[in-house]
Scaffold this active site. Structure first.
Site, mmCIF file in Angstrom:
data_model
loop_
_atom_site.group_PDB
_atom_site.id
_atom_site.type_symbol
_atom_site.label_atom_id
_atom_site.label_comp_id
_atom_site.label_asym_id
_atom_site.label_seq_id
_atom_site.Cartn_x
_atom_site.Cartn_y
_atom_site.Cartn_z
ATOM 1 N N SER A 135 0.863 -1.178 0.000
ATOM 2 C CA SER A 135 0.000 0.000 0.000
ATOM 3 C C SER A 135 0.903 1.233 0.000
ATOM 4 O O SER A 135 1.769 1.369 0.860
ATOM 5 C CB SER A 135 -0.885 -0.031 1.254
ATOM 6 O OG SER A 135 -1.674 1.127 1.331
ATOM 7 N N LYS A 161 -0.918 -0.947 -4.475
ATOM 8 C CA LYS A 161 -2.163 -0.236 -4.126
ATOM 9 C C LYS A 161 -1.810 1.215 -3.860
ATOM 10 O O LYS A 161 -0.946 1.509 -3.029
ATOM 11 C CB LYS A 161 -2.790 -0.880 -2.896
ATOM 12 C CG LYS A 161 -3.829 -0.033 -2.173
ATOM 13 C CD LYS A 161 -4.586 -0.849 -1.132
ATOM 14 C CE LYS A 161 -4.730 -0.124 0.183
ATOM 15 N NZ LYS A 161 -5.483 -0.920 1.185
ATOM 16 N N LEU A 162 -2.484 2.117 -4.579
ATOM 17 C CA LEU A 162 -2.250 3.546 -4.385
ATOM 18 C C LEU A 162 -3.368 4.152 -3.559
ATOM 19 O O LEU A 162 -4.549 3.911 -3.817
ATOM 20 C CB LEU A 162 -2.211 4.266 -5.742
ATOM 21 C CG LEU A 162 -1.135 3.841 -6.735
ATOM 22 C CD1 LEU A 162 -1.224 4.709 -7.987
ATOM 23 C CD2 LEU A 162 0.257 3.930 -6.111
ATOM 24 N N LYS A 163 -2.992 4.954 -2.583
ATOM 25 C CA LYS A 163 -3.976 5.750 -1.866
ATOM 26 C C LYS A 163 -4.372 6.903 -2.785
ATOM 27 O O LYS A 163 -3.487 7.552 -3.380
ATOM 28 C CB LYS A 163 -3.360 6.303 -0.572
ATOM 29 C CG LYS A 163 -3.040 5.227 0.459
ATOM 30 C CD LYS A 163 -4.315 4.615 1.017
ATOM 31 C CE LYS A 163 -3.997 3.664 2.165
ATOM 32 N NZ LYS A 163 -5.226 3.018 2.692
ATOM 33 N N ASP A 188 -7.167 2.830 -3.227
ATOM 34 C CA ASP A 188 -7.918 2.877 -1.959
ATOM 35 C C ASP A 188 -8.167 4.338 -1.606
ATOM 36 O O ASP A 188 -7.221 5.117 -1.446
ATOM 37 C CB ASP A 188 -7.100 2.195 -0.848
ATOM 38 C CG ASP A 188 -7.862 2.114 0.477
ATOM 39 O OD1 ASP A 188 -9.015 2.586 0.552
ATOM 40 O OD2 ASP A 188 -7.279 1.568 1.442
ATOM 41 N N ASN A 190 -10.177 5.384 1.057
ATOM 42 C CA ASN A 190 -10.452 5.620 2.483
ATOM 43 C C ASN A 190 -11.554 6.669 2.692
ATOM 44 O O ASN A 190 -11.388 7.616 3.455
ATOM 45 C CB ASN A 190 -9.178 6.022 3.241
ATOM 46 C CG ASN A 190 -8.217 4.870 3.409
ATOM 47 O OD1 ASN A 190 -7.083 4.933 2.923
ATOM 48 N ND2 ASN A 190 -8.637 3.803 4.062
ATOM 49 N N GLU A 213 -11.185 0.600 -3.720
ATOM 50 C CA GLU A 213 -11.516 0.276 -2.337
ATOM 51 C C GLU A 213 -12.124 1.490 -1.625
ATOM 52 O O GLU A 213 -11.559 2.587 -1.660
ATOM 53 C CB GLU A 213 -10.209 -0.158 -1.646
ATOM 54 C CG GLU A 213 -10.313 -0.581 -0.200
ATOM 55 C CD GLU A 213 -8.947 -1.025 0.355
ATOM 56 O OE1 GLU A 213 -7.993 -1.216 -0.437
ATOM 57 O OE2 GLU A 213 -8.844 -1.154 1.585
ATOM 58 N N ASP A 238 -13.942 -1.928 2.524
ATOM 59 C CA ASP A 238 -13.026 -2.160 3.642
ATOM 60 C C ASP A 238 -13.741 -1.700 4.914
ATOM 61 O O ASP A 238 -14.387 -2.499 5.613
ATOM 62 C CB ASP A 238 -11.713 -1.386 3.393
ATOM 63 C CG ASP A 238 -10.742 -1.416 4.568
ATOM 64 O OD1 ASP A 238 -11.051 -2.031 5.593
ATOM 65 O OD2 ASP A 238 -9.646 -0.799 4.469
ATOM 66 N N LYS A 262 -10.003 -7.589 7.347
ATOM 67 C CA LYS A 262 -9.083 -7.180 8.417
ATOM 68 C C LYS A 262 -9.672 -7.683 9.724
ATOM 69 O O LYS A 262 -10.803 -7.327 10.080
ATOM 70 C CB LYS A 262 -8.970 -5.662 8.494
ATOM 71 C CG LYS A 262 -8.227 -4.994 7.351
ATOM 72 C CD LYS A 262 -8.295 -3.497 7.536
ATOM 73 C CE LYS A 262 -7.580 -2.741 6.423
ATOM 74 N NZ LYS A 262 -7.966 -1.317 6.432
ATOM 75 N N GLY A 290 -4.268 -4.596 5.710
ATOM 76 C CA GLY A 290 -3.174 -4.377 6.651
ATOM 77 C C GLY A 290 -3.398 -3.094 7.419
ATOM 78 O O GLY A 290 -4.102 -2.188 6.953
HETATM 79 C C1 NPQ Z 1 -6.484 0.674 4.670
HETATM 80 N N1 NPQ Z 1 -4.198 0.269 5.561
HETATM 81 O O1 NPQ Z 1 -6.446 -0.284 3.921
HETATM 82 C C2 NPQ Z 1 -5.460 0.919 5.765
HETATM 83 C C3 NPQ Z 1 -5.369 2.312 6.145
HETATM 84 C C4 NPQ Z 1 -4.429 2.676 7.267
HETATM 85 C C5 NPQ Z 1 -2.125 -0.532 4.617
HETATM 86 O O2 NPQ Z 1 -3.471 0.997 3.546
HETATM 87 C C6 NPQ Z 1 -1.897 3.337 11.563
HETATM 88 C C7 NPQ Z 1 -2.837 2.367 11.823
HETATM 89 C C8 NPQ Z 1 -1.806 3.896 10.314
HETATM 90 C C9 NPQ Z 1 -3.718 1.973 10.833
HETATM 91 C C10 NPQ Z 1 -2.593 4.014 8.007
HETATM 92 C C11 NPQ Z 1 -3.326 0.321 4.522
HETATM 93 C C12 NPQ Z 1 -2.675 3.479 9.298
HETATM 94 C C13 NPQ Z 1 -3.647 2.526 9.555
HETATM 95 C C14 NPQ Z 1 -3.465 3.602 7.019
HETATM 96 C C15 NPQ Z 1 -4.508 2.131 8.528
HETATM 97 O O3 NPQ Z 1 -7.433 1.416 4.554
HETATM 98 MG MG MG Z 2 -8.513 0.361 2.972
#
Ligand code: NPQ
Ligand code: MG
Length: 367
Positions: A135, A161-163, A188, A190, A213, A238, A262, A290
């Site tokens: 990610s 995976k790009l935010k 993703d 978010n 996502e 997610d 998750k 993750g």
């Molecule tokens: C997700 N994870 O899929 C999350 C978002 C995320 C790997 O993209 C600290 C604890 C920092 C939880 C940063 C990934 C975080 C966190 C990003 C979760 O949406």
């Molecule tokens: Mg996510």
């Protein structure tokens, strides 16, 4: 077994690089680790909540508080606790799934260690290694993004995976697609978009993404249904998927055709297995998400991802993606994969001395 004590450890883990998302920039992982001391032995669980309630309503101090005031006492009072009964013992508290998951995982680790079974065996793993994705946070420029992604490709990651967020989507995705050719790519958001953005998000179709996502807020299932009808790219939930029933509902309504699993988000690994199972029954593939876990949480994620219906690469990256040094033996990619630990329990040993040395405060012990 009988739970004799519950220890709450807090460790500050600096990240090897800042991780920027639509909800902020993380410089360090503020980890809450739970150790249960049981009559049959000890076990560890990692809480995935962040320092601040900006990604989920749960956050580290809140998890600690609910464990100290409610959840811990319920486990300590029970004459007999198994991983399979933790959910019922804690169900009197509404929500707080990340806190509950940390406790259940610690009990599960203790129990499987005591019986000489690995988490992979316990979950019914069908593979000895799992394919890994990575990610990638929002960068300061497209050039810096390409540098970072290029490094991950060189390390062997099998999926990027790009935010994304409004103002950081089509341009970085186009540039990364050009850089990585046919390598699987997904995005993703978010929850950074609204239904008014659907026309814009349709432009992502030209990049052949594996999935998009969680574009909209977790309660807004309808906008995900509308997007799924408007776009070729698969929609993946997610944050919205909080248990197996919600997964069945969202799939049935056409809001999601692939699911990010998750354990922390759904209240523990036992519920994560149920999410996996209902998705498999409905023909919906899943992948392992993750939460910037240390080796403690990563070990359990890798075991989960070895189940049959985890058919897409997960956010199960190597330890070095996030940390210069891990709290367990490091997870190292080999040919873009991580080996599923085979030892009893989570199969990794927590480096007690590091937990003590890097502690951001004294451990709290509940008895
Ligand atoms: C997700 N994870 O899929 C999350 C978002 C995320 C790997 O993209 C600290 C604890 C920092 C939880 C940063 C990934 C975080 C966190 C990003 C979760 O949406
Ligand atoms: Mg996510």
């Amino acid at each position: 077994m009988k739970i004799l004590a519950i220890e709450l450890h807090r460790v500050a883990m600096p990240l090897v690089r800042p991780f920027q998302t639509s909800f902020g920039t993380q410089l360090a992982r503020d980890v809450l680790l739970v150790r249960v001391r049981g009559s049959d032995g000890d076990g560890w669980g990692e809480c995935v909540a962040m320092t601040d309630p900006v990604y989920s309503s749960e956050y580290v101090e809140g998890c600690e508080r609910v464990i100290r005031s409610y959840l811990g006492a319920a486990l300590l009072a029970a004459p007999e606790v198994t991983a399979e009964t933790v959910g019922d013992l804690l169900s009197f508290v509404v929500g707080h799934r990340m806190a509950k998951a940390a406790l259940e995982t610690a009990v599960l680790d203790a129990q499987t260690r005591a019986s000489g079974v690995s988490l992979g065996e316990y979950f019914g793993a069908v593979r000895t290694e799992v394919e890994c994705g990575v990610s990638v946070g929002i960068a300061r420029s497209v050039d810096e993004l390409l540098d970072e992604v290029g490094g991950y490709i060189d390390e062997g990651y099998r999926r990027i995976k790009l935010k994304i967020k409004p103002g950081w989507d089509l341009e970085p995705v186009r540039a990364v697609r050009e850089l990585i050719g046919e390598t699987p790519l997904q995005v993703d958001a978010n929850t950074a978009y609204t239904r008014a953005d659907i026309g814009h998000l349709r432009a992502l179709d030209e990049f052949g993404l594996l999935l998009i996502e969680q574009p909209f807020v977790e309660e807004d299932i309808l906008s995900h249904i509308v997007l799924a009808e408007a776009i070729e790219t698969r929609v993946c939930l997610d944050e919205s998927i909080t248990n197996a029933e919600v997964a069945v509902d969202a799939i049935g309504r056409g809001a999601t055709s692939v699911v990010n699993v998750k354990a922390g988000r759904v209240g523990g690994y036992l519920e994560a297995v149920r999410v996996h199972d209902v998705c498999a029954e409905l023909g919906v593939p899943v992948w392992c998400g993750g939460m910037l876990e240390t080796g403690v949480g990563r070990a359990a994620n890798v075991a989960l991802a070895a189940m049959e219906n985890f058919t897409l690469p997960g956010d199960t990256s190597g330890s070095s993606r996030y940390f210069a040094e891990d709290l367990t033996e490091p997870f190292v990619l080999r040919d873009g994969r991580l080996a599923v630990p085979t030892g009893a329990g989570s199969g990794v040993e927590v480096r007690d001395e590091l937990v003590r040395e890097w502690a951001s405060r004294e451990p709290i012990v509940l008895r």
